[in-house]
Design an enzyme around this catalytic site. Structure first.
Site, PDB file in Angstrom:
ATOM      1  N   ARG A  48       2.039   0.478  -2.660  1.00 39.94           N
ATOM      2  CA  ARG A  48       2.083  -0.145  -1.323  1.00 39.94           C
ATOM      3  C   ARG A  48       2.230  -1.529  -1.207  1.00 39.94           C
ATOM      4  O   ARG A  48       2.602  -2.251  -0.117  1.00 39.94           O
ATOM      5  CB  ARG A  48       0.965   0.561  -0.447  1.00 39.94           C
ATOM      6  CG  ARG A  48      -0.297   0.205  -0.832  1.00 39.94           C
ATOM      7  CD  ARG A  48      -1.294   1.113  -0.491  1.00 39.94           C
ATOM      8  NE  ARG A  48      -1.205   2.422  -1.095  1.00 39.94           N
ATOM      9  CZ  ARG A  48      -2.277   3.717  -0.512  1.00 39.94           C
ATOM     10  NH1 ARG A  48      -3.041   3.319   0.223  1.00 39.94           N
ATOM     11  NH2 ARG A  48      -1.801   4.636  -1.583  1.00 39.94           N
ATOM     12  N   LYS A  71      -6.351   4.060 -14.691  1.00 42.71           N
ATOM     13  CA  LYS A  71      -6.332   5.544 -14.680  1.00 42.71           C
ATOM     14  C   LYS A  71      -6.794   6.184 -15.971  1.00 42.71           C
ATOM     15  O   LYS A  71      -6.880   5.436 -17.036  1.00 42.71           O
ATOM     16  CB  LYS A  71      -4.616   5.705 -14.809  1.00 42.71           C
ATOM     17  CG  LYS A  71      -3.974   5.532 -13.396  1.00 42.71           C
ATOM     18  CD  LYS A  71      -2.632   5.837 -13.499  1.00 42.71           C
ATOM     19  CE  LYS A  71      -1.661   5.612 -12.278  1.00 42.71           C
ATOM     20  NZ  LYS A  71      -2.227   6.384 -11.065  1.00 42.71           N
ATOM     21  N   LYS A  73      10.357   1.670  -4.834  1.00 41.57           N
ATOM     22  CA  LYS A  73       9.423   1.212  -5.620  1.00 41.57           C
ATOM     23  C   LYS A  73       9.559   1.217  -7.217  1.00 41.57           C
ATOM     24  O   LYS A  73      10.287   2.082  -7.641  1.00 41.57           O
ATOM     25  CB  LYS A  73       8.165   2.163  -5.496  1.00 41.57           C
ATOM     26  CG  LYS A  73       7.168   1.768  -6.503  1.00 41.57           C
ATOM     27  CD  LYS A  73       5.669   3.038  -6.157  1.00 41.57           C
ATOM     28  CE  LYS A  73       4.729   2.807  -7.328  1.00 41.57           C
ATOM     29  NZ  LYS A  73       3.797   3.693  -6.965  1.00 41.57           N
ATOM     30  N   ASP A  85       7.299   5.865 -12.510  1.00 34.83           N
ATOM     31  CA  ASP A  85       6.741   5.099 -11.283  1.00 34.83           C
ATOM     32  C   ASP A  85       7.743   4.033 -10.701  1.00 34.83           C
ATOM     33  O   ASP A  85       7.601   3.511  -9.588  1.00 34.83           O
ATOM     34  CB  ASP A  85       5.353   4.237 -11.633  1.00 34.83           C
ATOM     35  CG  ASP A  85       4.666   4.314 -10.252  1.00 34.83           C
ATOM     36  OD1 ASP A  85       4.754   5.129  -9.369  1.00 34.83           O
ATOM     37  OD2 ASP A  85       3.507   3.667 -10.161  1.00 34.83           O
TER      38      ASP A  85
HETATM   39  N1  BES Z   1       2.052   5.830  -8.964  1.00 35.92           N
HETATM   40  C1  BES Z   1       0.679   6.449  -8.516  1.00 35.92           C
HETATM   41  C2  BES Z   1       1.210   7.672  -7.662  1.00 35.92           C
HETATM   42  C3  BES Z   1       1.510   8.767  -8.679  1.00 35.92           C
HETATM   43  C4  BES Z   1       0.519   9.652  -9.101  1.00 35.92           C
HETATM   44  C5  BES Z   1       2.863   9.305  -8.710  1.00 35.92           C
HETATM   45  C6  BES Z   1       0.750  10.941  -9.619  1.00 35.92           C
HETATM   46  C7  BES Z   1       3.090  10.180  -9.554  1.00 35.92           C
HETATM   47  C8  BES Z   1       1.830  11.200 -10.018  1.00 35.92           C
HETATM   48  C9  BES Z   1       0.249   5.235  -7.554  1.00 35.92           C
HETATM   49  O1  BES Z   1       0.600   3.847  -7.794  1.00 35.92           O
HETATM   50  C10 BES Z   1      -1.031   5.581  -7.415  1.00 35.92           C
HETATM   51  O2  BES Z   1      -1.508   5.173  -8.403  1.00 35.92           O
HETATM   52  N2  BES Z   1      -1.590   5.893  -6.220  1.00 35.92           N
HETATM   53  C11 BES Z   1      -3.090   6.083  -6.140  1.00 35.92           C
HETATM   54  C12 BES Z   1      -3.381   5.712  -4.921  1.00 35.92           C
HETATM   55  C13 BES Z   1      -4.906   5.675  -4.663  1.00 35.92           C
HETATM   56  C14 BES Z   1      -5.650   4.570  -5.457  1.00 35.92           C
HETATM   57  C15 BES Z   1      -5.050   5.378  -3.127  1.00 35.92           C
HETATM   58  C16 BES Z   1      -3.213   7.666  -6.187  1.00 35.92           C
HETATM   59  O3  BES Z   1      -2.622   8.537  -5.886  1.00 35.92           O
HETATM   60  O4  BES Z   1      -4.328   8.229  -7.014  1.00 35.92           O
HETATM   61 ZN    ZN Z   2       2.172   3.556  -8.773  1.00 40.81          ZN
HETATM   62 MN    MN Z   3      -1.001   3.209  -9.079  1.00 42.93          MN
END
Ligand code: BES
Ligand code: ZN
Ligand code: MN
Length: 498
Positions: free
Chosen positions: A351, A277, A265, A288
């Site tokens: 994803r 966010k 990724k 990321d």
């Molecule tokens: N890059 C983030 C995941 C992440 C979160 C990595 C905290 C490192 C620390 C990913 O793209 C993301 O935002 N995932 C979401 C998914 C959700 C919307 C289903 C998450 O984990 O909140």
């Molecule tokens: Zn992400």
């Molecule tokens: Mn994300």
């Protein structure tokens, strides 16, 4: 840091500082520390029996030799309890000794490598160098003030006695260096801020690696990806002014070896997009692209180690930003696989870009696909920042990953991929949604990815927790860790044709 092998014994070698190791008392001294002790009229034995130096794990204590030895100073470092000793502890001790010497302001040191327990000089040298180089890693690229205060070890002499020893130490040193340099490159990319490490820079980095190691490379522009049908990758990339890049790096292309696809990724900054966010700690989202960094590192090391495999490294690289061109919740995307996805959250972008990358990897008919991604916050909640979430559809492959994990100390823990979880992704308007429930978030993310690998043996590593850490570990300073790179390299080294 220049690390060399020389022929000599510890008690005979003139140097600024000699590094010696001992198990925790009351274990008897053995190996080089014993020979030095004999030469030193039992001084170290006295220190230990009086409790001045106990040999506790990572304990470091410096002594001046006052002319009793050719070495001016000796650094005693504890290996801890003998029956708890392993290569992971050894990497930690070499790191702690290196940090001590560096922080003390010394620029060089010497160490005699001898078999320990049932470990060969080769294994010991590799892990020693790995612990040392990874533990003394610093990211100072953007510091301009008081640069003269930055301390670094410049030279290390590894001593061996016999031809055989010297050869083995040299081999271990070479491998340890290749692997650690690759991990440090990954760390530099992760620590680098998103205004410097853009998708274009990741592509240039990949091009540099390809050039230096005679690999093939293709960098697809977003327009090309669009023409190929990568609707998911393209949707994410379109939200940013910074051009996205779809990177395909090939090592040993067209050779008769097993082909393995590594997918990383490469979100160089994740703002969440329209599903933005919270601003607190959003700066962390420069990490990321840690999966991409690990893939680049593994490719570079595999080539330098001349592993008999064909590798395809696939990195979908883009920012995830909100803009007038950004994709939106409710949008329906057509992926390269032909399957359609309803976007519930634009923050579940990893994803999406990975789905197209996984589909693309199938063109190579790989024996295995391994993806690494900072995919879910839920994985951090489940496992903390210490452990990689491990998912897969193939038991033998999962076992191989667990074995590589045991050897490298990059911990993994299995989570399930049962069919029932797919229920959460059912969509009213498309084939499935990109988000299910908050509950089981890491698993649902993995289930989503599983829809793009068909029956190919596949591993998904959710590295969201350990990609960067706030508190240092024995040989991992805080910040970007380069996690996954050593795990991948070990897995590839141990790959056997079946
Ligand atoms: N890059 C983030 C995941 C992440 C979160 C990595 C905290 C490192 C620390 C990913 O793209 C993301 O935002 N995932 C979401 C998914 C959700 C919307 C289903 C998450 O984990 O909140
Ligand atoms: Zn992400
Ligand atoms: Mn994300």
């Amino acid at each position: 840091m220049d690390i060399r092998v020389e022929r000599c014994r510890a008690e005979k070698f003139p140097c600024e500082i000699l590094l010696l190791f001992s198990f925790e008392a009351p274990e008897p001294l053995e190996g080089p520390i014993k020979s030095v002790d004999l030469e030193w009229k039992g001084f170290i034995n006295t220190l230990m029996s009086q409790g001045d130096f106990k040999g506790e794990l990572f304990q470091c204590q410096l002594f001046h030799t006052q002319g009793a030895l050719p070495a001016k100073r000796v650094l005693l470092t504890g290996l801890g309890k003998r029956r708890e000793f392993d290569l992971e502890k050894w990497r930690g001790t070499s790191s702690k000794a290196g940090q001590f010497i560096r922080d003390f302001g010394m620029k060089q040191f010497t160490f005699q490598m001898k078999r320990l327990e049932n470990l060969s000089e080769e294994e010991l040298a590799e892990s020693f160098v790995t612990g040392l180089l990874l533990g003394t890693y610093q990211f100072n690229e953007f510091k301009t003030l008081e640069r003269e205060k930055i301390k670094e070890i410049e030279e290390v002499m590894l001593l061996g006695e016999t031809d055989e020893e010297i050869k083995r130490i040299g081999e271990g040193l070479k491998r340890g260096k290749i692997i650690s340099e690759a991990v440090c490159m990954a760390r530099d990319l992760v620590n680098g801020p998103s205004n410097k490490i853009t998708p274009t820079v990741l592509a240039e980095k990949a091009q540099g690696i390809a050039k230096d190691h005679a690999m093939d490379i293709q960098v697809l522009e977003v327009s090309q990806a669009e023409a190929m049908g990568m609707g998911a990758f393209v949707a994410v990339a379109k939200g940013s002014q910074e051009p996205g890049k779809f990177i395909v790096l090939e090592y040993n292309k067209g050779k008769v070896f097993d082909t393995i696809a590594l997918v990383g990724k490469g979100i160089t900054f994740d703002s969440g997009g329209i599903s933005i966010k919270p601003s607190e700690q959003m700066d962390r989202m420069k990490d990321d692209m840690s999966g991409a960094a690990a893939v680049l590192a593994a490719m570079q090391a595999a080539s330098k180690l001349q592993l008999p495999l064909s590798l395809v490294g696939i990195i979908p690289a883009t920012e995830n930003l909100p803009s007038g061109k950004a994709y939106k919740p409710g949008d329906i995307l057509k992926t390269l696989s032909g399957q359609t996805v309803e976007v519930i959250s634009t923050d579940a972008e990893g994803r999406l870009i990975l789905s197209d990358a996984l589909s693309y990897s199938l063109r190579y008919q790989p024996k295995a696909i391994i993806d690494l991604a900072t995919l879910t916050g839920a994985c951090v909640i489940a496992l903390g920042d210490y452990v990689i979430g491990l998912f897969g559809n193939d038991e033998p492959l999962l076992k191989r990953v667990e074995e590589a994990s045991d050897k490298t100390g990059e911990k993994v823990w299995r989570l399930p991929l049962w069919d029932e979880y797919f229920e959460y992704l059912k969509s009213d308007t498309a084939d499935f949604k990109n988000v299910g429930t908050r509950a089981a978030g890491a698993i649902i993310g993995a289930i989503f990815l599983s829809k793009f690998v068909d029956k190919t043996p596949w591993i998904h590593l959710d590295i969201a927790g350990p990609a960067s850490i706030e508190k240092e570990r024995p040989y991992i300073p805080k910040g970007g860790t380069g996690v996954g790179a050593r795990l991948l390299i070990q897995l590839l080294r141990d790959w056997k044709k079946d």
